[in-house]
Design an enzyme around this catalytic site. Sequence first.
Site, mmCIF file in Angstrom:
data_model
loop_
_atom_site.group_PDB
_atom_site.id
_atom_site.type_symbol
_atom_site.label_atom_id
_atom_site.label_comp_id
_atom_site.label_asym_id
_atom_site.label_seq_id
_atom_site.Cartn_x
_atom_site.Cartn_y
_atom_site.Cartn_z
ATOM 1 N N THR A 269 0.863 -1.191 0.000
ATOM 2 C CA THR A 269 0.000 0.000 0.000
ATOM 3 C C THR A 269 0.888 1.225 0.000
ATOM 4 O OG1 THR A 269 -0.011 0.263 2.396
ATOM 5 C CG2 THR A 269 -1.654 -1.229 1.439
ATOM 6 N N ASP A 270 0.318 2.377 -0.299
ATOM 7 C CA ASP A 270 1.095 3.603 -0.151
ATOM 8 C C ASP A 270 1.071 3.985 1.334
ATOM 9 O OD1 ASP A 270 2.643 5.809 -0.638
ATOM 10 O OD2 ASP A 270 1.463 6.534 -2.325
ATOM 11 N N TRP A 271 1.868 4.958 1.674
ATOM 12 C CA TRP A 271 2.095 5.395 3.065
ATOM 13 C C TRP A 271 0.761 5.710 3.780
ATOM 14 C CZ3 TRP A 271 7.048 6.849 5.324
ATOM 15 C CH2 TRP A 271 6.945 7.490 6.552
ATOM 16 N N ALA A 273 -2.003 4.289 3.668
ATOM 17 C CA ALA A 273 -3.212 4.214 2.833
ATOM 18 C C ALA A 273 -4.277 3.286 3.412
ATOM 19 C CB ALA A 273 -2.845 3.760 1.420
#
Length: 715
Positions: A269-271, A273
């Site tokens: 996942t992104d930071w 997210a």
Amino acid sequence: MMDIEKRIEELLSQMTLEEKIGQLTQRIFKGAEIEQMKEFARKGQAGSYLLGSTAFGSDVYQERPLIGLMDELQEAALESRLGIPLIYGRDVIHGHRTVFPIPLALASSFNPDMIKKSYRMTAEEASDDGIHWTFAPMLDVSRDPRWGRCIEGPGEDPYLGSIVAKSIVTGFQGDNEEEYKQRQHLAACAKHYIGYGASEGGRDYHRAEISDYSLRNYYLPAFKAAVDSGVATVMSSFNEVSGEAVTASEYLLKDLLKTELGFDGFVVTDWGAVWQLILQGRATDRKDAARLALNGGSDMDMEDNCYWDYLAELALEGKVPIENIDEAVRRILRIKLRFGIWEKALSERIDYDSELHYDQSKKMAEECMVLLKNEDNILPLKKDAKIALIGPMVNARRSLLGSWTLDCEPDKVSTIKEAILSQYPEVTVYTTNEESYDNMISMIYECDTVVLALGESYLMTGEGKSLAYIDVPKEQEELVKKAYALGKPMIATMTFGRPIGMQSIEPYLKGIIYTWHSGSMTAPALADILFGKVNPSGKLAMTLPRVTGQIPLYYNPPRASRRCNGYYGDPNPINYQDVSGRPMYPFGYGLSYTTFEYSNLTVENKEISLDKINNGDKFAISVEVTNTGDVDGMETVQLYIHDKIASMTRPIRELKGFKKVMIKKGESARVTFNLGYSELGFYGRDSKYNVELGEFDIYVGGNCYADLGDIIIVK
Ligand code: BGC
């Protein structure tokens, strides 16, 4: 291959639920918390550490990877019950110590081999710092220069994006599984999947409204190319696409990416997210967010610990099937095994040649810069010219590197002024550190040419750095006008991270070089272009609009029902009453100090049956390109198609081939392209890829206005 799958199952069968969830957890590396981190590692409670202390890695102070501590931490992981190593990830985006041009500039080189070579070097430097995995390439096709992150991507075109994707992925990773394992290669991460570049109004993290048709035909191809090139990981994007929060989207992550494209690595996942699914109105709380993300197909949770805190509970409650957890663990172990993380767990110095890397960075920068205007052949400047060097970028250093350069060496960067003075000692340079109007007037009195070093700070670009206005900043517009009033011929060097609307200044300039933020060697490369040692060869990977209000403006929309409201390539599209419908400079555009003539377009087999196309037959198209000027030069020969009548409206031009060739003055080269199944089809109403019967216009030339054409028929 089989060995890896066997080993995965062996490990999996021995893992406790906690150890499995540990693998799915990416924690943040904080030197000050080493004892706590070691504790996690020793108990198998972490799968990865992210070497970076903030999501805005580009412009906030970042702790340097500290090899000693990283090795201590890794040793703790190797001492854990199953001894599974940590995979260390960091944002290595366009260079590491040696910085290469921003990716949007790299794409403008139209030189896949050079891009690949640059990323090979980047991988070496990052591996030398103990890094295993980078969060790049960013493959978000974008049509909106307001979006600060357009600098990180390949520009507006899906085909160019796909070629760049392949170059960067294989540059970082190597070409095959044997190479993936070598110490000097990194695992790559195609991001941000998907549609992040289409966020409305260029507002970062914002929603994107994309039909399945556009998603597949414009936004997916670069990711598909990355997957086909063996990319290890994919990062899910922060945004939502037409109601689907990507981090929790079974359709986008499982059905499309993993099943349809056949991606067998892992999704990170992104930071933050996962917990942000609460903000997006998808999850009630962090636990619910963990459930949605894992079941949706996000395998590793970056930073926010939602998986760590809740997955065990969710599994016991039956809300997250253990098979889903196992599948995510498999994918992470597969990449750790495929990339030899066991063997390269602990750091080892790599002996690389920094000088060679800087040299490559300069060559890369030279190929990225775009000569946009050269009235009366004002460029190149004479080696004994008297120039007044004025503007905000004259003494800029850090900004030349661009955003997302966590490990750069700003001290090794020369300013534009320094580069000109040291490389061209016979040039008289009137310049001053003191920006005053009086100074400017007296300098211009003395000079024979004004060089305006315009541009933007790297802090105006990158993540969370969108702009509402992308016109040339007002004070720079004024500077240009005031300087113009003094009557000397002027050229501008445009050191911007994104396409800028330059209608307000373009008429005052005889020469324009778009330098971008081109990394460590921006200034030396520019100096050599200014004085003709290097002949420029960059071509725009993204349209340059005239003014902000034209955005989105891109070369490949479908034909409109009424011509006057249509394609920006029409001779005089009247989209607006107050500004031309044409861009300032179109996609694929860029001049050279020589001229190229296109002739003798030939098409072998003008007609081929659909059956044969589906079975691999191709149209062979070739063209002769002649260097008609006085110097040797490189030209990017571009091939565009237009599917004339189809079951869905099709782009009026689509880039489907390009070749960058060096042609000596007075000589010609014949360039050949092949068009077949992969180039002629599209995803239609049923979301299936097909080539349809009928005629295709083809055009060959030096930019998207290419007018040497013919017709091919699929019958
Ligand atoms: C960015 C990613 C980056 C991650 C880790 C996020 O804020 O969107 O591109 O890889 O941070 O630093």
